[in-house]
Write a protein that holds these residues in place. Structure first.
Motif, PDB file in Angstrom:
ATOM      1  N   GLY A   1       0.749  -1.366  -0.047  1.00 28.88           N
ATOM      2  CA  GLY A   1       0.103  -0.025  -0.006  1.00 28.88           C
ATOM      3  C   GLY A   1       0.805   1.347  -0.098  1.00 28.88           C
ATOM      4  N   LYS A   2       2.077   1.283  -0.106  1.00 25.06           N
ATOM      5  CA  LYS A   2       3.114   2.381   0.080  1.00 25.06           C
ATOM      6  C   LYS A   2       3.551   2.833  -1.307  1.00 25.06           C
ATOM      7  CE  LYS A   2       3.474   2.496   4.402  1.00 25.06           C
ATOM      8  NZ  LYS A   2       3.579   1.517   5.158  1.00 25.06           N
ATOM      9  N   ASN A   3       3.906   4.042  -1.308  1.00 25.43           N
ATOM     10  CA  ASN A   3       4.486   4.663  -2.558  1.00 25.43           C
ATOM     11  C   ASN A   3       6.103   4.492  -2.388  1.00 25.43           C
ATOM     12  OD1 ASN A   3       2.284   5.576  -3.522  1.00 25.43           O
ATOM     13  ND2 ASN A   3       2.652   7.816  -3.083  1.00 25.43           N
ATOM     14  N   VAL A   4       6.719   3.589  -3.320  1.00 26.87           N
ATOM     15  CA  VAL A   4       8.102   3.014  -2.883  1.00 26.87           C
ATOM     16  C   VAL A   4       8.823   3.832  -4.194  1.00 26.87           C
ATOM     17  CG1 VAL A   4       9.676   1.186  -2.773  1.00 26.87           C
ATOM     18  CG2 VAL A   4       7.163   0.904  -2.076  1.00 26.87           C
ATOM     19  N   LEU A   5      10.000   4.190  -3.609  1.00 20.64           N
ATOM     20  CA  LEU A   5      11.043   4.684  -4.512  1.00 20.64           C
ATOM     21  C   LEU A   5      12.462   3.981  -4.341  1.00 20.64           C
ATOM     22  CD1 LEU A   5      12.281   7.060  -6.654  1.00 20.64           C
ATOM     23  CD2 LEU A   5      12.922   8.286  -4.701  1.00 20.64           C
ATOM     24  N   ILE A   6      12.740   3.114  -5.507  1.00 18.83           N
ATOM     25  CA  ILE A   6      13.598   2.377  -5.433  1.00 18.83           C
ATOM     26  C   ILE A   6      14.871   3.091  -5.953  1.00 18.83           C
ATOM     27  CG2 ILE A   6      14.812   0.242  -6.390  1.00 18.83           C
ATOM     28  CD1 ILE A   6      12.152  -0.998  -6.742  1.00 18.83           C
ATOM     29  N   VAL A   7      15.948   3.195  -5.053  1.00 14.09           N
ATOM     30  CA  VAL A   7      17.261   3.928  -5.354  1.00 14.09           C
ATOM     31  C   VAL A   7      18.252   2.918  -5.699  1.00 14.09           C
ATOM     32  CG1 VAL A   7      18.730   5.825  -4.683  1.00 14.09           C
ATOM     33  CG2 VAL A   7      16.316   5.689  -3.782  1.00 14.09           C
ATOM     34  N   GLU A   8      18.821   2.687  -6.907  1.00 14.44           N
ATOM     35  CA  GLU A   8      19.640   1.919  -7.484  1.00 14.44           C
ATOM     36  C   GLU A   8      21.017   2.644  -7.898  1.00 14.44           C
ATOM     37  OE1 GLU A   8      21.121  -0.804  -7.701  1.00 14.44           O
ATOM     38  OE2 GLU A   8      20.241  -2.161  -9.173  1.00 14.44           O
ATOM     39  N   ASP A   9      22.310   2.257  -8.002  1.00 11.99           N
ATOM     40  CA  ASP A   9      23.308   2.881  -8.773  1.00 11.99           C
ATOM     41  C   ASP A   9      23.382   2.952 -10.112  1.00 11.99           C
ATOM     42  OD1 ASP A   9      23.999  -0.113  -8.588  1.00 11.99           O
ATOM     43  OD2 ASP A   9      25.943  -0.049  -7.752  1.00 11.99           O
ATOM     44  N   ILE A  10      23.285   1.493 -10.697  1.00 16.07           N
ATOM     45  CA  ILE A  10      23.296   1.304 -12.186  1.00 16.07           C
ATOM     46  C   ILE A  10      22.494   0.532 -12.640  1.00 16.07           C
ATOM     47  CG2 ILE A  10      25.320  -0.081 -11.703  1.00 16.07           C
ATOM     48  CD1 ILE A  10      26.627   1.189 -14.431  1.00 16.07           C
ATOM     49  N   VAL A  11      21.813   0.743 -13.762  1.00 16.24           N
ATOM     50  CA  VAL A  11      21.254  -0.563 -14.755  1.00 16.24           C
ATOM     51  C   VAL A  11      22.209  -0.825 -15.700  1.00 16.24           C
ATOM     52  CG1 VAL A  11      19.150  -1.008 -16.137  1.00 16.24           C
ATOM     53  CG2 VAL A  11      18.793   0.450 -13.882  1.00 16.24           C
ATOM     54  N   GLU A  12      22.613  -2.058 -16.022  1.00 17.12           N
ATOM     55  CA  GLU A  12      23.011  -2.348 -17.144  1.00 17.12           C
ATOM     56  C   GLU A  12      22.325  -3.316 -18.009  1.00 17.12           C
ATOM     57  OE1 GLU A  12      26.658  -4.884 -16.579  1.00 17.12           O
ATOM     58  OE2 GLU A  12      27.430  -4.304 -18.472  1.00 17.12           O
ATOM     59  N   THR A  13      22.355  -4.599 -17.832  1.00 17.46           N
ATOM     60  CA  THR A  13      21.098  -5.367 -18.578  1.00 17.46           C
ATOM     61  C   THR A  13      19.777  -4.882 -18.167  1.00 17.46           C
ATOM     62  OG1 THR A  13      21.194  -7.280 -16.897  1.00 17.46           O
ATOM     63  CG2 THR A  13      22.930  -7.244 -18.668  1.00 17.46           C
ATOM     64  N   GLY A  14      19.532  -4.666 -16.966  1.00 17.48           N
ATOM     65  CA  GLY A  14      18.244  -4.279 -16.310  1.00 17.48           C
ATOM     66  C   GLY A  14      17.531  -5.439 -15.539  1.00 17.48           C
ATOM     67  N   LYS A  15      18.422  -6.769 -15.555  1.00 15.96           N
ATOM     68  CA  LYS A  15      17.910  -8.066 -14.965  1.00 15.96           C
ATOM     69  C   LYS A  15      17.700  -7.750 -13.587  1.00 15.96           C
ATOM     70  CE  LYS A  15      19.726 -11.095 -18.276  1.00 15.96           C
ATOM     71  NZ  LYS A  15      21.354 -11.627 -18.501  1.00 15.96           N
ATOM     72  N   THR A  16      18.564  -7.079 -12.935  1.00 15.22           N
ATOM     73  CA  THR A  16      18.540  -6.984 -11.432  1.00 15.22           C
ATOM     74  C   THR A  16      17.482  -6.422 -11.109  1.00 15.22           C
ATOM     75  OG1 THR A  16      20.933  -6.905 -11.473  1.00 15.22           O
ATOM     76  CG2 THR A  16      19.781  -6.010  -9.625  1.00 15.22           C
ATOM     77  N   MET A  17      16.922  -4.952 -11.849  1.00  6.93           N
ATOM     78  CA  MET A  17      15.988  -4.317 -11.579  1.00  6.93           C
ATOM     79  C   MET A  17      14.699  -5.021 -11.810  1.00  6.93           C
ATOM     80  SD  MET A  17      14.934  -1.887  -9.797  1.00  6.93           S
ATOM     81  CE  MET A  17      16.560  -1.148  -9.363  1.00  6.93           C
ATOM     82  N   GLN A  18      14.684  -5.483 -12.878  1.00  9.69           N
ATOM     83  CA  GLN A  18      13.172  -6.419 -13.285  1.00  9.69           C
ATOM     84  C   GLN A  18      13.122  -7.290 -12.289  1.00  9.69           C
ATOM     85  OE1 GLN A  18      14.583  -7.236 -17.357  1.00  9.69           O
ATOM     86  NE2 GLN A  18      12.693  -6.246 -18.066  1.00  9.69           N
ATOM     87  N   THR A  19      14.110  -8.001 -11.718  1.00 11.39           N
ATOM     88  CA  THR A  19      14.091  -9.202 -10.680  1.00 11.39           C
ATOM     89  C   THR A  19      13.561  -8.458  -9.458  1.00 11.39           C
ATOM     90  OG1 THR A  19      15.653 -10.625 -11.762  1.00 11.39           O
ATOM     91  CG2 THR A  19      15.101 -11.097  -9.355  1.00 11.39           C
ATOM     92  N   LEU A  20      13.991  -7.248  -8.919  1.00 12.16           N
ATOM     93  CA  LEU A  20      13.542  -6.610  -7.849  1.00 12.16           C
ATOM     94  C   LEU A  20      12.149  -6.179  -7.716  1.00 12.16           C
ATOM     95  CD1 LEU A  20      13.980  -5.489  -4.899  1.00 12.16           C
ATOM     96  CD2 LEU A  20      15.107  -3.535  -5.872  1.00 12.16           C
ATOM     97  N   LEU A  21      11.883  -5.733  -9.202  1.00 13.62           N
ATOM     98  CA  LEU A  21      10.431  -5.249  -9.419  1.00 13.62           C
ATOM     99  C   LEU A  21       9.482  -6.451  -9.284  1.00 13.62           C
ATOM    100  CD1 LEU A  21      10.987  -2.511 -11.966  1.00 13.62           C
ATOM    101  CD2 LEU A  21      10.064  -2.205  -9.906  1.00 13.62           C
TER     102      LEU A  21
END
Ligand code: IMP
Length: 215
Positions: free
Chosen positions: A124-144
């Motif tokens: 139910g919260k508004n979440v802001l994910i703060v990441e250092d770098i997106v390369e392939t994007g797989k890390t962020m897609q997995t986290l999302l």
């Protein structure tokens, strides 16, 4: 969604002698690529853009450790300054998650969650994910996909850097600090096998540095 400050492929960066570099890394670096002052100036503007879009409700800022910790701390300082100095302000709470996807300077296919708080608090919260770098994007897609399982109200992603690379999955964060060429960069909390986090500027390593800290 903007691609951020675009650094061209032929950008040479700056001579190390023009900046202050810790003695222990002097022989391990090729060039300064993004000076610390420029990182801070761009981060200040990102804070303004984020507050413009998300500044109506309580924000849970989620730091992706370890590489995101400097950017997280500086971004939140700018958001806090906006909260102090404008007519409207919103509460900001923080949370931390730890993921691992790199060995030496190669992205591995598996993304491991090796830490993190109780994620059900994000429901139910508004979440802001703060990441250092997106390369392939797989890390962020997995986290999302992990986070979406906890039903947050809104999730936005800010990444200090996005790499222009043919290995990209096409994923783009909502906010980007800099779009950089396909180089491995270190400093400002980005590491090479845990080294170089204690370097203020974002730099490119030389061959000596790569060999010295290889595992
Ligand atoms: P992705 O899953 O390929 O997008 O990789 C993202 C993760 O790889 C980041 O969170 C970093 O930890 C790491 N990474 C990717 N490129 C670099 C780099 O140039 N320097 C340091 N770490 C990097």
């Amino acid at each position: 969604m903007s691609s951020g400050l675009e650094i061209p492929d032929d950008e040479k960066g700056y001579d190390l002698d023009l900046f202050c570099i810790p003695k222990h890394y002097e022989n391990d670096l090729e060039r300064v690529f993004i000076p610390h002052g420029l990182i801070m100036d761009r981060t200040e503007r990102l804070a303004r853009d984020i507050m413009h879009d998300m500044g109506e409700h309580h924000i849970v800022a989620l730091c992706v450790l370890k590489g995101g910790y400097k950017f997280f701390a500086d971004l939140l300082d700018y958001i806090k300054a906006l909260n102090r100095n404008s007519d409207k302000s919103v509460p900001l709470t923080v949370d931390f998650i730890r993921l691992k996807s790199y060995s030496n300077d190669e992205s591995t296919n598996s993304v491991k969650v090796i830490g993190g708080d109780e994620l059900s608090a994000l429901s139910g919260k508004n979440v802001l994910i703060v990441e250092d770098i997106v390369e392939t994007g797989k890390t962020m897609q997995t986290l999302l996909s992990i986070l979406n399982g906890y039903n947050p109200k809104m999730v936005k992603v800010v990444s200090l850097l996005v790499k222009r690379t043919p290995r990209s999955s096409g994923y783009r964060p909502d906010y980007t600090g800099f779009e950089i060429p396909d180089k491995f960069v270190v400093g400002y909390a980005l590491d090479y096998n845990e080294y170089f986090r204690d370097l203020s500027h974002i730099c490119v390593m030389n061959e000596h540095g790569k060999q010295k800290y290889k595992i």
